[in-house]
Design a protein around this motif. Structure first.
Motif, PDB file in Angstrom:
ATOM      1  N   TYR A 229     -21.037 -66.936  55.757  1.00  0.00           N
ATOM      2  CA  TYR A 229     -19.978 -66.126  56.348  1.00  0.00           C
ATOM      3  C   TYR A 229     -20.281 -64.658  56.087  1.00  0.00           C
ATOM      4  N   ALA A 230     -19.960 -63.836  57.081  1.00  0.00           N
ATOM      5  CA  ALA A 230     -20.147 -62.396  56.942  1.00  0.00           C
ATOM      6  C   ALA A 230     -18.950 -61.774  56.238  1.00  0.00           C
ATOM      7  N   ASP A 231     -19.105 -60.527  55.851  1.00  0.00           N
ATOM      8  CA  ASP A 231     -18.038 -59.819  55.145  1.00  0.00           C
ATOM      9  C   ASP A 231     -16.802 -59.716  56.037  1.00  0.00           C
ATOM     10  N   GLY A 232     -15.646 -60.117  55.489  1.00  0.00           N
ATOM     11  CA  GLY A 232     -14.395 -60.048  56.217  1.00  0.00           C
ATOM     12  C   GLY A 232     -14.114 -61.221  57.127  1.00  0.00           C
ATOM     13  N   GLU A 233     -15.029 -62.142  57.251  1.00  0.00           N
ATOM     14  CA  GLU A 233     -14.817 -63.292  58.126  1.00  0.00           C
ATOM     15  C   GLU A 233     -13.829 -64.252  57.479  1.00  0.00           C
ATOM     16  N   SER A 234     -12.944 -64.816  58.273  1.00  0.00           N
ATOM     17  CA  SER A 234     -11.887 -65.697  57.772  1.00  0.00           C
ATOM     18  C   SER A 234     -12.385 -67.131  57.705  1.00  0.00           C
ATOM     19  N   LEU A 235     -12.119 -67.798  56.581  1.00  0.00           N
ATOM     20  CA  LEU A 235     -12.450 -69.212  56.412  1.00  0.00           C
ATOM     21  C   LEU A 235     -11.239 -70.087  56.700  1.00  0.00           C
ATOM     22  N   VAL A 236     -10.087 -69.717  56.168  1.00  0.00           N
ATOM     23  CA  VAL A 236      -8.855 -70.480  56.322  1.00  0.00           C
ATOM     24  C   VAL A 236      -7.742 -69.504  56.673  1.00  0.00           C
ATOM     25  N   ARG A 237      -6.873 -69.907  57.588  1.00  0.00           N
ATOM     26  CA  ARG A 237      -5.727 -69.088  57.959  1.00  0.00           C
ATOM     27  C   ARG A 237      -4.438 -69.785  57.518  1.00  0.00           C
ATOM     28  N   GLU A 238      -3.543 -69.015  56.975  1.00  0.00           N
ATOM     29  CA  GLU A 238      -2.281 -69.561  56.487  1.00  0.00           C
ATOM     30  C   GLU A 238      -1.485 -70.177  57.629  1.00  0.00           C
ATOM     31  N   GLY A 239      -0.962 -71.386  57.386  1.00  0.00           N
ATOM     32  CA  GLY A 239      -0.159 -72.074  58.376  1.00  0.00           C
ATOM     33  C   GLY A 239      -0.930 -72.954  59.330  1.00  0.00           C
ATOM     34  N   GLN A 240      -2.268 -72.853  59.328  1.00  0.00           N
ATOM     35  CA  GLN A 240      -3.065 -73.682  60.218  1.00  0.00           C
ATOM     36  C   GLN A 240      -3.482 -74.978  59.536  1.00  0.00           C
TER      37      GLN A 240
ATOM     38  N   GLY B 185     -21.510 -66.023  46.340  1.00  0.00           N
ATOM     39  CA  GLY B 185     -20.707 -64.920  46.815  1.00  0.00           C
ATOM     40  C   GLY B 185     -19.278 -64.989  46.306  1.00  0.00           C
ATOM     41  N   THR B 186     -18.401 -64.231  46.968  1.00  0.00           N
ATOM     42  CA  THR B 186     -17.009 -64.115  46.541  1.00  0.00           C
ATOM     43  C   THR B 186     -16.103 -64.188  47.767  1.00  0.00           C
ATOM     44  N   ALA B 187     -14.929 -64.798  47.592  1.00  0.00           N
ATOM     45  CA  ALA B 187     -13.926 -64.890  48.650  1.00  0.00           C
ATOM     46  C   ALA B 187     -12.578 -64.449  48.108  1.00  0.00           C
ATOM     47  N   GLN B 188     -11.759 -63.878  48.988  1.00  0.00           N
ATOM     48  CA  GLN B 188     -10.420 -63.427  48.620  1.00  0.00           C
ATOM     49  C   GLN B 188      -9.380 -64.418  49.123  1.00  0.00           C
ATOM     50  N   VAL B 189      -8.369 -64.667  48.293  1.00  0.00           N
ATOM     51  CA  VAL B 189      -7.229 -65.494  48.675  1.00  0.00           C
ATOM     52  C   VAL B 189      -6.045 -64.557  48.883  1.00  0.00           C
ATOM     53  N   ARG B 190      -5.518 -64.555  50.099  1.00  0.00           N
ATOM     54  CA  ARG B 190      -4.417 -63.662  50.454  1.00  0.00           C
ATOM     55  C   ARG B 190      -3.236 -64.474  50.953  1.00  0.00           C
ATOM     56  N   ARG B 191      -2.048 -64.101  50.501  1.00  0.00           N
ATOM     57  CA  ARG B 191      -0.819 -64.726  50.962  1.00  0.00           C
ATOM     58  C   ARG B 191       0.140 -63.621  51.386  1.00  0.00           C
ATOM     59  N   GLY B 192       0.529 -63.662  52.662  1.00  0.00           N
ATOM     60  CA  GLY B 192       1.397 -62.614  53.179  1.00  0.00           C
ATOM     61  C   GLY B 192       0.720 -61.264  53.213  1.00  0.00           C
ATOM     62  N   GLY B 193      -0.615 -61.244  53.339  1.00  0.00           N
ATOM     63  CA  GLY B 193      -1.361 -59.995  53.383  1.00  0.00           C
ATOM     64  C   GLY B 193      -1.696 -59.423  52.033  1.00  0.00           C
ATOM     65  N   GLU B 194      -1.195 -59.987  50.936  1.00  0.00           N
ATOM     66  CA  GLU B 194      -1.454 -59.480  49.601  1.00  0.00           C
ATOM     67  C   GLU B 194      -2.507 -60.335  48.899  1.00  0.00           C
ATOM     68  N   LEU B 195      -3.368 -59.669  48.124  1.00  0.00           N
ATOM     69  CA  LEU B 195      -4.420 -60.356  47.397  1.00  0.00           C
ATOM     70  C   LEU B 195      -3.821 -61.176  46.262  1.00  0.00           C
ATOM     71  N   VAL B 196      -4.160 -62.472  46.230  1.00  0.00           N
ATOM     72  CA  VAL B 196      -3.646 -63.370  45.200  1.00  0.00           C
ATOM     73  C   VAL B 196      -4.689 -63.616  44.122  1.00  0.00           C
ATOM     74  N   SER B 197      -5.919 -63.918  44.535  1.00  0.00           N
ATOM     75  CA  SER B 197      -6.975 -64.206  43.563  1.00  0.00           C
ATOM     76  C   SER B 197      -8.320 -64.088  44.253  1.00  0.00           C
ATOM     77  N   LEU B 198      -9.377 -64.132  43.432  1.00  0.00           N
ATOM     78  CA  LEU B 198     -10.752 -64.113  43.913  1.00  0.00           C
ATOM     79  C   LEU B 198     -11.417 -65.440  43.573  1.00  0.00           C
ATOM     80  N   LEU B 199     -12.197 -65.950  44.496  1.00  0.00           N
ATOM     81  CA  LEU B 199     -12.941 -67.192  44.301  1.00  0.00           C
ATOM     82  C   LEU B 199     -14.414 -66.864  44.166  1.00  0.00           C
ATOM     83  N   LYS B 200     -15.041 -67.391  43.115  1.00  0.00           N
ATOM     84  CA  LYS B 200     -16.451 -67.150  42.864  1.00  0.00           C
ATOM     85  C   LYS B 200     -17.225 -68.460  42.943  1.00  0.00           C
TER      86      LYS B 200
END
Length: 705
Positions: A581-592, A603-618
């Motif tokens: 996946y490229a930088d900023g590409e979405s893996l999972v979308r909330e509600g889908q 690499g690293t992935a961001q977990v966001r809920r409601g647009g806010e950063l929740v945690s980082l996945l390594k």
């Protein structure tokens, strides 16, 4: 759980059951070994038995009777609906997948325990073999009203008061002849109690079965099989329990007034019926009064992964009822005090004078009794959970043996036959065992032993150029050079893992970017990289070699795979695919609706809920399993932060793998529950079905639902 009746020596035929075979004795094991449980929980097709009888539903529980085998299973109404899924015949993975889709999957340890208990008593069966039917007795029936329970309770209370009041008058008033008469009266009263209880069972619509002759002679009185009382209403079950004591209580009260010398045997029999342990009347009545009925899946576990001692406390604590415990404690104290007073009274000892004369003595006696009780409970726990303790000791011994073997000097095999055996039967990796004998022999002849010190780079240059090594002992770590010039730990290597140039190509990079360094002393076998490519990669395919080297080494170190066997990890590695996946590409979308199970590979992935950063996945973190197991929508967005590679498994393959491997399912359940902060199963209570495959009673429909 009630024990299964032995079927040896029975000659009666099975009649009235369509499709039944000729009479034969099909032994049902008291427990299943782990090797027996593997096929039963993965590949065997199980079917709900045809001749089942469903008892009266009470407090969310029901007892199911297997009529041909005359065995019983107490389950909750939700568990009964799970068993209905096997009505047309299905494997455990098929039922498990269906329960996930319908969002009514029970806790997995309970689910596997339920399947094995149902197999043990014949509610579920493999094939159509049946044990011969033991004929029921043509016993007369009597259906008393519930209002008679209070007079029975008052009668037994009168026995307690009579024994406590008349005990001093019994001392030195009995003779051997009186004792003989008391024993005869006790045997007759116990037999009459069994007959009366059998009349209540038959009158309520149950069946009465006879015991073997040896069982009756052992206690010198009539003994009948009254387990069909478990199918009755709670009030009728209480009547059956108290009816066994009615004749004995009447005879004992009469003996207290007119035949004191015969009281000791009668009192001993009455106290034995009212013992506060085992199958005593207080335990039977307490089970009927509690808010939570006793279920067979909550005790006497046979699923081998439920043998750990701590798992025995959880069902008990979940269904603990303080009212029942208080009642049993009061009964136990009263019973103990009555036994002590009765025994001392027969010996002519005044309890009051003894307590006043030696108070310190009685304090020591009380402490001794408490210590004896504690030791008895501990001994009972150790005996009941002996399988769990044995497994714990074996695990500790394996770990100690592994540490001792790693610390000691490794002895390389000296003969070609020993090398062949390592290549074909390595306990952690069967990659070389997939080769044909000629290629394997060529590799074995080119192998040479090498040792590495801690922190030394695992690199050997042969006369043919670069090399590939197989670790036989020790641990190493693999690191990758990031675009920022920082070394990042990628995976750990242990016995059975490969390293070197050709292995580095399979690991997704060149040797300049991927480096292996020893953590402990490492003993390895190395061979030329060109030979490895020609005999292994070209013969088996780069995809299979990558799955059984790099992916396997990566997955084995993850917490979710920590308790899987190597074969399960290898199967899971074959299901995964590496997706970038490229930088900023979405893996999972909330509600889908989720389609994949993800493991961060690099690499690293961001977990966001409601647009806010929740945690980082390594690297090593995984996500998506909760939505897949709960058949629900995703709870957050997951976005790549920089370049990202993930190991992904399709939804269908993931659910099929989890359903067929109960160790993987239990590991995912445990981790997902920890993430949620609550058990992931059950998702919700299943609605009570209106139709059941369990045969209703034809003798008295009001007795069964």
């Amino acid at each position: 759980m009630l024990p299964l009746d032995p079927c040896s020596g029975l000659k009666s035929e099975i009649q009235g059951f369509p499709g039944s075979r000729s009479p034969q004795c099909v032994e049902v094991p008291a427990s299943f070994s782990p090797m027996d449980q593997e096929p039963l929980l993965s590949t065997e097709r199980l079917r709900l038995s045809r001749e089942l009888q469903r008892g009266w539903a009470s407090r969310g529980a029901v007892v199911i009777k297997n009529v041909p085998t005359q065995t019983y299973l107490a389950v909750s109404t939700e568990q009964a609906q799970v068993l209905e899924s096997f009505k047309e015949g299905a494997t455990v993975p098929e039922v498990f997948t269906g329960l996930l889709q319908e969002r009514r999957c029970p806790p997995l340890r309970e689910f596997y325990e339920l399947v094995l208990k149902a197999l043990q008593v014949g509610v579920l069966s493999v094939g159509s073999s049946r044990r011969p039917l033991r004929p029921a007795l043509n016993w007369p029936g009597w259906r008393p009203g519930a209002g008679w329970l209070w007079p029975l309770a008052v009668l037994n209370l009168a026995v307690v008061l009579g024994l406590a009041w008349r005990v001093e008058l019994l001392a030195a008033q009995w003779t051997p002849g009186d004792i003989f008469v008391g024993v005869a009266l006790a045997a007759a009263a116990l037999s009459a109690g069994q007959a009366l209880a059998a009349m209540v069972v038959a009158g309520a619509g149950g069946e009465v079965y006879g015991r073997r002759a040896l069982d009756s002679l052992r206690l010198l009185h009539l003994r009948l099989d009254l387990r069909d009382s478990r199918l009755l209403r709670p009030a009728e079950q209480a009547w059956v329990a108290l009816a066994r004591t009615l004749p004995l209580a009447l005879v004992l009260l009469l003996a207290l007034g007119f035949l004191p010398g015969a009281v000791p045997p009668l009192a001993a029999a009455w106290l034995l019926l009212w013992r506060p342990w085992g199958k005593g009347v207080p335990r039977e009545l307490g089970a009927l009064l509690g808010r939570y009925p006793p279920l067979d899946t909550d005790s006497n576990f046979i699923f081998h992964l439920n043998q750990r001692p701590q798992l025995h406390w959880r069902p008990w604590w979940r269904r603990w009822d303080w009212r029942v415990c208080a009642l049993e404690l009061v009964v136990a104290v009263a019973w103990t005090a009555l036994v002590g007073r009765f025994g001392l009274g027969l010996a002519g000892i005044d309890v009051g004078e003894l307590v006043r004369a030696r108070p310190d003595y009685w304090l020591l006696v009380a402490l001794g009794l408490a210590a004896a009780l504690l030791l008895t409970i501990m001994g009972r726990i150790c005996f009941r959970w002996r399988a769990g303790w044995r497994e714990m000791r074996r695990n500790l011994w394996r770990r100690w043996d592994l540490v001792r073997r790693r610390r000691g000097p490794f002895e390389f095999p000296e003969t070609e036959a020993a090398l062949q055996r390592i290549a074909a039967e390595h306990p952690l990796l069967g990659l070389l065992g997939l080769l044909n004998p000629y290629d394997r022999a060529e590799i074995v002849r080119a192998w040479r032993p090498v040792t590495f010190r801690p922190r030394e780079v695992l690199e050997v240059v042969t006369s043919e150029g670069d090399s590939v090594g197989l670790i036989l002992s020790g641990r190493a770590t693999g690191t990758r050079l990031t675009s920022a010039g920082r070394r990042m730990r990628v995976l750990g290597l242990e016995e059975g893992d490969f390293f070197g140039q050709a292995a580095g190509d399979l690991f997704g990079g060149t040797e300049a970017r991927f480096e292996c360094r020893a953590v402990t002393p490492v003993a390895a076998l190395v061979l030329p990289a060109g030979l490895f490519r020609r005999c292994v990669v070209e013969q088996l395919g780069a995809g299979l070699v990558q799955d059984l080297t790099y992916k396997l080494a990566f997955l084995r170190r993850l917490p979710v795979c920590a308790h899987w066997d190597v074969a399960s990890v290898a199967r899971f590695a074959r299901l995964t695919q590496i997706v970038a996946y490229a930088d900023g590409e979405s893996l999972v979308r909330e509600g889908q609706e989720p389609r994949w199970f993800y493991i961060v590979f690099d690499g690293t992935a961001q977990v966001r809920r409601g647009g806010e950063l929740v945690s980082l996945l390594k690297a090593g973190d995984f996500f998506g399993e909760i939505s897949l197991l709960q058949n629900s929508a995703a709870m957050a967005d997951v976005v790549a932060q920089g370049s990202l590679r993930c190991l992904q498994v399709d939804r269908k393959d993931f659910l099929r793998f989890v359903a067929r491997d109960y160790r993987a399912a239990l590991a995912l359940e445990r981790i997902s529950s920890a993430r949620l902060g609550r058990p992931i199963f059950p998702l919700r209570s299943a609605p009570i079905g209106t139709s059941h495959p369990f045969r209703e009673s034809v003798r008295r429909e009001a007795c069964y639902s």
